[in-house]
Design a protein around this motif. Sequence first.
Motif, PDB file in Angstrom:
ATOM      1  N   GLY B 174       1.691  -8.840   9.727  1.00  0.00           N
ATOM      2  CA  GLY B 174       1.104  -7.989   8.698  1.00  0.00           C
ATOM      3  C   GLY B 174       0.669  -8.725   7.457  1.00  0.00           C
ATOM      4  O   GLY B 174      -0.380  -8.434   6.871  1.00  0.00           O
ATOM      5  N   ASN B 178      -3.209  -8.869   6.109  1.00  0.00           N
ATOM      6  CA  ASN B 178      -3.679  -8.404   4.802  1.00  0.00           C
ATOM      7  C   ASN B 178      -4.422  -9.509   4.056  1.00  0.00           C
ATOM      8  O   ASN B 178      -5.479  -9.268   3.468  1.00  0.00           O
ATOM      9  N   SER B 224      -3.767  -3.259  -6.317  1.00  0.00           N
ATOM     10  CA  SER B 224      -2.775  -2.556  -5.495  1.00  0.00           C
ATOM     11  C   SER B 224      -2.001  -1.583  -6.381  1.00  0.00           C
ATOM     12  O   SER B 224      -2.321  -1.433  -7.574  1.00  0.00           O
ATOM     13  N   HIS B 230       2.754  -5.180   0.612  1.00  0.00           N
ATOM     14  CA  HIS B 230       1.693  -5.660   1.512  1.00  0.00           C
ATOM     15  C   HIS B 230       2.017  -7.023   2.102  1.00  0.00           C
ATOM     16  O   HIS B 230       1.129  -7.670   2.666  1.00  0.00           O
ATOM     17  N   SER B 236      -0.679 -11.879  -0.505  1.00  0.00           N
ATOM     18  CA  SER B 236      -0.157 -10.538  -0.242  1.00  0.00           C
ATOM     19  C   SER B 236       0.972 -10.198  -1.219  1.00  0.00           C
ATOM     20  O   SER B 236       1.060  -9.061  -1.692  1.00  0.00           O
ATOM     21  N   VAL B 300      -6.319  -1.993  -2.197  1.00  0.00           N
ATOM     22  CA  VAL B 300      -5.515  -1.905  -0.969  1.00  0.00           C
ATOM     23  C   VAL B 300      -4.414  -0.882  -1.183  1.00  0.00           C
ATOM     24  O   VAL B 300      -3.797  -0.831  -2.249  1.00  0.00           O
ATOM     25  N   GLU B 302      -1.284   1.623   1.003  1.00  0.00           N
ATOM     26  CA  GLU B 302      -0.589   2.122   2.198  1.00  0.00           C
ATOM     27  C   GLU B 302      -0.719   3.644   2.243  1.00  0.00           C
ATOM     28  O   GLU B 302      -0.581   4.292   1.208  1.00  0.00           O
ATOM     29  N   ASP B 335      -3.776  -0.370   4.439  1.00  0.00           N
ATOM     30  CA  ASP B 335      -2.734  -1.169   5.068  1.00  0.00           C
ATOM     31  C   ASP B 335      -1.879  -0.259   5.936  1.00  0.00           C
ATOM     32  O   ASP B 335      -1.018   0.461   5.443  1.00  0.00           O
ATOM     33  N   VAL B 337       0.099  -1.303   8.358  1.00  0.00           N
ATOM     34  CA  VAL B 337       1.071  -2.153   9.060  1.00  0.00           C
ATOM     35  C   VAL B 337       2.303  -1.350   9.470  1.00  0.00           C
ATOM     36  O   VAL B 337       2.788  -1.469  10.592  1.00  0.00           O
ATOM     37  N   THR B 363      -5.714  -2.657   8.212  1.00  0.00           N
ATOM     38  CA  THR B 363      -4.863  -3.717   8.750  1.00  0.00           C
ATOM     39  C   THR B 363      -3.711  -3.111   9.562  1.00  0.00           C
ATOM     40  O   THR B 363      -3.276  -1.989   9.307  1.00  0.00           O
ATOM     41  N   TYR B 373      -7.160  -7.135  11.258  1.00  0.00           N
ATOM     42  CA  TYR B 373      -7.827  -6.065  10.525  1.00  0.00           C
ATOM     43  C   TYR B 373      -9.042  -5.589  11.288  1.00  0.00           C
ATOM     44  O   TYR B 373      -9.784  -6.369  11.871  1.00  0.00           O
TER      45      TYR B 373
END
Lengths: 507, 507
Positions: B174, B178, B224, B230, B236, B300, B302, B335, B337, B363, B373
């Motif tokens: 992951g 990213n 972010s 991430h 990341s 980015v 989640e 993201d 992941v 991703t 990705y």
Amino acid sequence: MAFSLRTVLPRSIARPIPRIAPIALHRRYSSAGASAVAADNGEQPFFPDEPRAPIVKTQIPGPESQKAIERLSKVFDTRSLNMMTNYQRSYGNYIADLDGNVLLDVYAQIASIPVGYNNPSLLLAATSPEMASAIINRPALGNFPQHDWADILETGILSVAPKGLGQVFTAQAGSDANELAYKAAFMWKRQHQRGGSHIEFTDHEISSAMTNQSPGAPQLSILSFKSAFHGRLFGSLSTTRSKPIHKLDIPAFDWPQAPFPALKYPLDQFAAENAAEEQRCLEETERLIKEWHNPPAAVVVEPIQSEGGDNHASPNFFRGLRELTKKHDILFIVDEVQTGVGATGKFWAHEHWGLSSPPDMVTFSKKAQTAGYYYGNNELRPNKAYRQFNTWMGDPARAILFRAIVQEIKRLNLVENTAVTGDYLYNGLAQLAKKYPNEIQNLRGQGQGTFIAWDSGRRDEVLKRGKSVGINIGGSGEKAVRLRPMLVFQKHHADILLESLEKIFKS
Amino acid sequence: MAFSLRTVLPRSIARPIPRIAPIALHRRYSSAGASAVAADNGEQPFFPDEPRAPIVKTQIPGPESQKAIERLSKVFDTRSLNMMTNYQRSYGNYIADLDGNVLLDVYAQIASIPVGYNNPSLLLAATSPEMASAIINRPALGNFPQHDWADILETGILSVAPKGLGQVFTAQAGSDANELAYKAAFMWKRQHQRGGSHIEFTDHEISSAMTNQSPGAPQLSILSFKSAFHGRLFGSLSTTRSKPIHKLDIPAFDWPQAPFPALKYPLDQFAAENAAEEQRCLEETERLIKEWHNPPAAVVVEPIQSEGGDNHASPNFFRGLRELTKKHDILFIVDEVQTGVGATGKFWAHEHWGLSSPPDMVTFSKKAQTAGYYYGNNELRPNKAYRQFNTWMGDPARAILFRAIVQEIKRLNLVENTAVTGDYLYNGLAQLAKKYPNEIQNLRGQGQGTFIAWDSGRRDEVLKRGKSVGINIGGSGEKAVRLRPMLVFQKHHADILLESLEKIFKS
């Protein structure tokens, strides 16, 4: 009807696993080459059923490969594609494509195939029950290690640990292995600055870390060298200085780069100049360690700069680096991602240096088929759990494979083979260099196993023509032809390579 | 004596591969639990031979585990160790240790086991000839892809590609997935700023890139969110804002963090307040996009902040983010992941949002057992070869495994199972929350499959006591208990979990 796995699957599970039979498969190739069982020089081949010589049937890519490339291009960027490969038909030192071409491979997946394609010993490991379990039950190693993880490490990765470095932090590939080593270095350095592992973080450190600001996210650096390559993630790329195409448009840390010695060849004719050049580089390194506005926590260096053009330095230079890092209380990280696992005629290239104390960390990947960093000093274990951590932290499947690779290397004495074959190959190239001085310039890698390179004024053309004479060969830097054969590369392969190169030079 | 592989190995190669027989192995467990073949509620179990209930024989770690931990500690940092695991004895939803303890696993290797330990369908894939070849002939995918790579992608990774994202760049895990997405974003953004893919780099860009300075290494950023996770490599980690222990002492880029909505529960009682909170966060995000001194190339996010404490936001919030990124000509990276591959009751969690246009990149890793990705826009292929590149660029062995996982998910309809089981589990937890309001606070994840969490004033104790009542359960953030069961988690497992939790709450 009741539905269950049990009703669906038992017959399939009971089915014996079909065997891959590379030897039978590749026997076909044998007859296409020379007919003698042993190589002409009486050497016992590691792969008796290997092709005796390359087979070139079409231009590369041929029509079948072109079709496959076109299909792949729709979903996957293929602009860096070199050869569409049929691995089922590749064997030992020979790589096959879809059009019946079979090339002697001295590039070996960018120096990452150690003991030959479809190596039967690796096949045994790959089809073992423990491999199957490692594939389907991948653990989060930091939380839920498999019960035999210590055994896998001790009989594999750690059985070849560099002297003095008996612990390992496992990773996925070279780039993250280096970054994890950098992280360990930063944590170690800050702990020293703070006054020891028992000192707690301050509130200011904690709050500033969360906003990416100093002191929590410290203004420290990793010092690397001009033309170095340490990977292409954000931290590792900040230490990579090989080519603009690797770095352009990617934000980077303001970290220092020291000059790497630009040695002149042949070495024996430029001994004094080269010694002075190395001294100059050491002095500039020390100046940067002392003066760079983001002070280094570590120096990272490759034993031979690989992607950056196969640049060598003497053991004396590296001993000097080790002393500098000690003097200034920073760490010495040796990046053996490309040089490690036997290619230089020692298991680890830094064994050539005669260091008085081991590096602080040694990173590995490629031929190991797994990755990580070795270390010895307990202070490099961060002072709290979860500081160095991620979900998978490596891959036991690949660690099991590395164990099989190590066993194969030991069984066939492949490090010594590489040292001996390397000398033989180097001497052959030195002869060719005399005959074709415009083709082979600055030949380097003497005494470094098969880790050999030279400069060429028409490098890209040489690489391309290689395919037409049956060899798969790579470059490094701007003008270097780099040889990265596998550890099962033998003198009879060297003969083929030398003959093929001469064909190119004559053309 | 002539020495060759052929004389040494053929007998071993011909040896049939020993079978792992998890079902037979685990039948033993069945008799230890309840005796009924099907679960009490009449549900057909996916793993009929799974243990019927957890078995707790010793404190965890028990004596055998303690011995193994002590041994491993000498070479590998074990301070984050949760349970020394015997994967050969783990099966389906149950994880086993060395002391005969067998726990219902709702943590699943930090949310990364998709279809159960020793899943027979995965075992078939893991023991297939193509898997063996992928393990022993690992390609440098960018240069020498295997000839069936397009097929492996199309029948596996790409067969479940998010709508509109038909291409993939494969990775290892992951964190690097990213970072590769971030790199693609930076290259895309600079190309736009430059005026198109046909514009060449300037000499100044090239020289400054090599010294890590702007404009070659641009002063751009990735935006972010507070509490985001991430990954933990340098790029990341600069976007990760979950916990200080993840970030302390590691240099970071000066990138912006926007506030993530802090929703109040139960949602239906705080609808207006929560909508205002999301609006506030969107406005602050827009302000940062416009004003941050290192302008973002991408946002980015989640779908559910996972490591950071299981923080949810509404589809409206994410639609707002998508609009903001379009408005300001930057990319939107989702993201997935931890949320991807079925856990939220959709294959991809962002399918819950009803976006009018797909994210620019998505991703994935963890349950996919491989990483990368997805993208759709050809402009996200950098304008030259080798700009996005590394040696392995993923791992076909793991891509083959993901294909088997996808087939198993489809065969058993596991995304729907997770949606249905998730609703059942959520309702059970909601009942428990009424009964034990101090134990289950801010219950969240309704309609999000089994991706459920709540806050607990004694979280760490709850996790620890979980083991004593037979469940392996994880936390996230500072006080959340997070459930991350596998996709083969069924209602009868939910019943066991709910009963076990009540035992803890009563104690």
